[in-house]
Scaffold this active site. Sequence first.
Site, PDB file in Angstrom:
ATOM      1  N   ASP A  11      50.417  34.329  39.563  1.00 22.91           N
ATOM      2  CA  ASP A  11      51.870  34.161  39.517  1.00 22.91           C
ATOM      3  C   ASP A  11      52.585  35.156  40.436  1.00 22.91           C
ATOM      4  O   ASP A  11      53.689  35.600  40.153  1.00 22.91           O
ATOM      5  CB  ASP A  11      52.377  34.307  38.075  1.00 22.91           C
ATOM      6  CG  ASP A  11      53.780  33.729  37.899  1.00 22.91           C
ATOM      7  OD1 ASP A  11      54.120  32.787  38.642  1.00 22.91           O
ATOM      8  OD2 ASP A  11      54.534  34.235  37.040  1.00 22.91           O
ATOM      9  N   LYS A  14      51.954  33.014  45.550  1.00 21.41           N
ATOM     10  CA  LYS A  14      51.054  32.661  46.652  1.00 21.41           C
ATOM     11  C   LYS A  14      51.460  31.353  47.322  1.00 21.41           C
ATOM     12  O   LYS A  14      51.411  31.225  48.544  1.00 21.41           O
ATOM     13  CB  LYS A  14      49.617  32.569  46.141  1.00 21.41           C
ATOM     14  CG  LYS A  14      49.043  33.873  45.648  1.00 21.41           C
ATOM     15  CD  LYS A  14      47.601  33.729  45.244  1.00 21.41           C
ATOM     16  CE  LYS A  14      47.431  32.875  44.009  1.00 21.41           C
ATOM     17  NZ  LYS A  14      48.049  33.457  42.790  1.00 21.41           N
ATOM     18  N   GLY A  38      48.664  26.938  39.710  1.00 19.08           N
ATOM     19  CA  GLY A  38      50.029  26.433  39.618  1.00 19.08           C
ATOM     20  C   GLY A  38      50.863  27.007  40.745  1.00 19.08           C
ATOM     21  O   GLY A  38      51.680  27.893  40.534  1.00 19.08           O
ATOM     22  N   HIS A  39      50.653  26.512  41.958  1.00 16.75           N
ATOM     23  CA  HIS A  39      51.366  27.028  43.117  1.00 16.75           C
ATOM     24  C   HIS A  39      52.656  26.233  43.296  1.00 16.75           C
ATOM     25  O   HIS A  39      52.626  25.048  43.618  1.00 16.75           O
ATOM     26  CB  HIS A  39      50.489  26.948  44.364  1.00 16.75           C
ATOM     27  CG  HIS A  39      49.299  27.855  44.299  1.00 16.75           C
ATOM     28  ND1 HIS A  39      48.315  27.896  45.275  1.00 16.75           N
ATOM     29  CD2 HIS A  39      48.928  28.774  43.374  1.00 16.75           C
ATOM     30  CE1 HIS A  39      47.415  28.801  44.935  1.00 16.75           C
ATOM     31  NE2 HIS A  39      47.760  29.329  43.795  1.00 16.75           N
ATOM     32  N   GLN A 223      44.483  31.684  41.290  1.00 13.04           N
ATOM     33  CA  GLN A 223      44.465  32.827  40.378  1.00 13.04           C
ATOM     34  C   GLN A 223      44.635  34.126  41.185  1.00 13.04           C
ATOM     35  O   GLN A 223      45.400  34.138  42.125  1.00 13.04           O
ATOM     36  CB  GLN A 223      43.195  32.842  39.513  1.00 13.04           C
ATOM     37  CG  GLN A 223      43.144  31.733  38.474  1.00 13.04           C
ATOM     38  CD  GLN A 223      42.665  30.424  39.063  1.00 13.04           C
ATOM     39  OE1 GLN A 223      41.645  30.357  39.728  1.00 13.04           O
ATOM     40  NE2 GLN A 223      43.394  29.350  38.820  1.00 13.04           N
TER      41      GLN A 223
END
Length: 294
Positions: A11, A14, A38-39, A223
């Site tokens: 988070d 990225k 979750g980008h 991650q």
Amino acid sequence: MDILVGLQWGDEGKGKFIDHICSRYDVIARFNGGANAGHSIYYHKQKVTLKLLPSGVFYPQTLNVIGTGVVVNPIQLQEELAVLCRLDPTLNVSERLMISAKAHLVLPTHKYFDIVYEENPDYRTIGTTKNGIAPAYAHKILRQNLRVGDVYSAQFEADFRSITQRHYRELEAFGCTLPAYEDLVEEFLSAVAFVKKLSIVDTELYVNQALNEGKKVLAEGAQASMLDIDHGTYPYVTSSSTIAGGACTGLGVSPTKIGEIYGVLKAYTTRVGEGIFPIQYLISVDLQLVMQVM
């Protein structure tokens, strides 16, 4: 090949950073993780969260690669591509996507193992996304899983049924509530039929050829470093190699071909799930900080 990784517990932004530099690259390649990423990227002022697809999907000149180190959920992949098609049909993401034939599949039973491990008091609670990522990697290491390239085998459905029926028996022994088996099979095989229409290749050959031709490649990590399976805050980590070295193994590229390594972090630290958190404020201090920032 340049590499981008997170330096904290995820988070860090990225996806936004990659979106900022994407225009410099010919290829964006995911090298680890699965749909537990979750980008978030804004496209035409609309927030889009990419869980499995590389972050270069919004640049028409960019080829996107899902590498060997990734675990692929066909249902999730089909859903993500459908979302992007509805958002902007001219993106033609499916035509600019390559998937490693050697990448492992996340089977529909894997998420139920995740649920068992998270909720059963006999197991340590990690705080996972319950997307079946860890069980997929575990069965990969046990050599009891299927790979993306296997979808072309005449034996695929028989092998899939054999493995998932065994999973059902194991899960039922845990007392896990499961959907009707044939419903699960039908949904998964429908998504597999869709994935078979995509470009499934030996991506390590393509990436190395692209580098030999002078093309610019960016390896995208999911991650972050403190969640690395080997070097993170074990056991509260993810199930893959999240550090820069993981790009070499996840994409099949020699370390001698590595150029720049970008590390993304943010001024304040957060983490999702269980585990140690070395820098943690009491809630009263958190609220004071929020008020000062506002």
